[in-house]
Design a protein around this motif. Sequence first.
Motif, short mmCIF file in Angstrom:
data_model
loop_
_atom_site.label_atom_id
_atom_site.label_comp_id
_atom_site.label_asym_id
_atom_site.label_seq_id
_atom_site.Cartn_x
_atom_site.Cartn_y
_atom_site.Cartn_z
N ARG A 33 0.84 -1.20 0.00
CA ARG A 33 0.00 0.00 0.00
C ARG A 33 0.87 1.25 0.00
O ARG A 33 0.60 2.22 -0.72
CB ARG A 33 -0.94 -0.02 1.21
CG ARG A 33 -2.03 1.05 1.10
CD ARG A 33 -2.98 1.03 2.25
NE ARG A 33 -2.25 1.61 3.39
CZ ARG A 33 -2.37 1.23 4.64
NH1 ARG A 33 -3.18 0.25 4.95
NH2 ARG A 33 -1.68 1.80 5.59
N LYS A 34 1.96 1.25 0.78
CA LYS A 34 2.87 2.39 0.83
C LYS A 34 3.57 2.58 -0.51
O LYS A 34 3.70 3.70 -1.00
CB LYS A 34 3.90 2.22 1.94
CG LYS A 34 4.82 3.43 2.09
CD LYS A 34 5.81 3.24 3.20
CE LYS A 34 6.74 4.40 3.42
NZ LYS A 34 7.01 5.28 2.32
N GLU A 35 4.01 1.47 -1.13
CA GLU A 35 4.65 1.55 -2.44
C GLU A 35 3.70 2.14 -3.48
O GLU A 35 4.10 2.97 -4.29
CB GLU A 35 5.12 0.17 -2.90
CG GLU A 35 6.38 -0.31 -2.26
CD GLU A 35 6.81 -1.68 -2.78
OE1 GLU A 35 6.57 -1.98 -3.98
OE2 GLU A 35 7.37 -2.45 -1.99
N ALA A 36 2.45 1.70 -3.44
CA ALA A 36 1.45 2.21 -4.39
C ALA A 36 1.22 3.71 -4.17
O ALA A 36 1.13 4.48 -5.15
CB ALA A 36 0.14 1.44 -4.25
N ALA A 37 1.14 4.13 -2.92
CA ALA A 37 0.96 5.55 -2.63
C ALA A 37 2.16 6.36 -3.10
O ALA A 37 2.01 7.46 -3.67
CB ALA A 37 0.73 5.75 -1.13
N ASP A 38 3.37 5.84 -2.88
CA ASP A 38 4.59 6.54 -3.32
C ASP A 38 4.62 6.67 -4.84
O ASP A 38 4.97 7.73 -5.38
CB ASP A 38 5.84 5.81 -2.83
CG ASP A 38 6.03 5.91 -1.32
OD1 ASP A 38 5.37 6.76 -0.68
OD2 ASP A 38 6.84 5.12 -0.78
N LYS A 39 4.29 5.59 -5.53
CA LYS A 39 4.30 5.62 -7.00
C LYS A 39 3.22 6.57 -7.54
O LYS A 39 3.46 7.28 -8.53
CB LYS A 39 4.10 4.22 -7.59
CG LYS A 39 5.23 3.27 -7.32
CD LYS A 39 6.50 3.73 -8.00
CE LYS A 39 7.64 2.77 -7.72
NZ LYS A 39 8.90 3.24 -8.26
N THR A 40 2.08 6.60 -6.89
CA THR A 40 1.01 7.52 -7.30
C THR A 40 1.46 8.96 -7.12
O THR A 40 1.25 9.81 -8.01
CB THR A 40 -0.28 7.25 -6.48
OG1 THR A 40 -0.68 5.90 -6.71
CG2 THR A 40 -1.39 8.19 -6.89
N HIS A 41 2.11 9.25 -6.00
CA HIS A 41 2.63 10.59 -5.73
C HIS A 41 3.70 10.97 -6.76
O HIS A 41 3.70 12.08 -7.31
CB HIS A 41 3.21 10.66 -4.31
CG HIS A 41 3.76 12.00 -3.94
ND1 HIS A 41 2.97 13.10 -3.75
CD2 HIS A 41 5.04 12.40 -3.74
CE1 HIS A 41 3.73 14.12 -3.45
NE2 HIS A 41 5.00 13.72 -3.44
N GLU A 42 4.59 10.03 -7.07
CA GLU A 42 5.64 10.27 -8.06
C GLU A 42 5.04 10.53 -9.44
O GLU A 42 5.48 11.44 -10.17
CB GLU A 42 6.56 9.05 -8.11
CG GLU A 42 7.78 9.21 -8.98
CD GLU A 42 8.67 7.97 -8.96
OE1 GLU A 42 9.29 7.71 -10.01
OE2 GLU A 42 8.75 7.29 -7.92
N LEU A 43 4.02 9.77 -9.81
CA LEU A 43 3.36 9.97 -11.09
C LEU A 43 2.69 11.34 -11.16
O LEU A 43 2.76 12.03 -12.18
CB LEU A 43 2.34 8.86 -11.34
CG LEU A 43 1.57 8.90 -12.66
CD1 LEU A 43 2.54 8.82 -13.85
CD2 LEU A 43 0.57 7.78 -12.72
N ARG A 44 2.06 11.73 -10.08
CA ARG A 44 1.43 13.06 -10.06
C ARG A 44 2.47 14.16 -10.20
O ARG A 44 2.23 15.16 -10.87
CB ARG A 44 0.62 13.23 -8.77
CG ARG A 44 -0.66 12.44 -8.79
CD ARG A 44 -1.54 12.74 -7.62
NE ARG A 44 -2.75 11.96 -7.71
CZ ARG A 44 -3.44 11.55 -6.67
NH1 ARG A 44 -3.05 11.85 -5.45
NH2 ARG A 44 -4.54 10.85 -6.85
N GLN A 45 3.61 13.98 -9.57
CA GLN A 45 4.67 14.98 -9.71
C GLN A 45 5.19 15.02 -11.15
O GLN A 45 5.45 16.10 -11.68
CB GLN A 45 5.83 14.67 -8.75
CG GLN A 45 5.51 15.00 -7.31
CD GLN A 45 6.67 14.75 -6.38
OE1 GLN A 45 7.50 13.89 -6.63
NE2 GLN A 45 6.73 15.50 -5.29
N LEU A 46 5.32 13.87 -11.78
CA LEU A 46 5.76 13.84 -13.18
C LEU A 46 4.73 14.50 -14.10
O LEU A 46 5.08 15.03 -15.15
CB LEU A 46 6.02 12.41 -13.64
CG LEU A 46 7.29 11.76 -13.09
CD1 LEU A 46 7.32 10.27 -13.44
CD2 LEU A 46 8.53 12.45 -13.61
#
Length: 144
Positions: A33-46
């Motif tokens: 769940r934490k990895e998914a949240a981190d990747k979602t945040h990274e994608l939003r930043q991109l």
Amino acid sequence: MEQVFERYNLHSEVQSHSSRELQIESESYNKLRKEAADKTHELRQLNGEELQGCSLRELQKLEEQIKMGLRRVSKAKDERLVRDISVLKRKGVQMMQENRQLKQRVACEQGQSSEPITICSLSDSPQDHDCSDTSLKLGLPNYK
């Protein structure tokens, strides 16, 4: 009485084992769940979102990642265009050959035609698209 104790111990072991498995699964779930949240945040930043908390260094890193991605996209697009152009050129040459053969066949069927046949060739530069009129007479010469 001993049977009761044995059943109690067996039941306790089963519950202990189940609780360990549940704990492992829970830890695995939380990690994913934490990895998914981190990747979602990274994608939003991109995508240019959620940038307000980023430092200058993080923004520069994002900018470089985006530039590299854009270069890869441009390269893939260019390769695709070159491949498509090559395919279209081959088809054009093939169609011209077929056209030439059809014109020759029509000339043969009409007898000795005095009508000129126009032949054009494709080349890489648009300035080289010269057309020339060529007469083609098939058959034996007429001696009178």
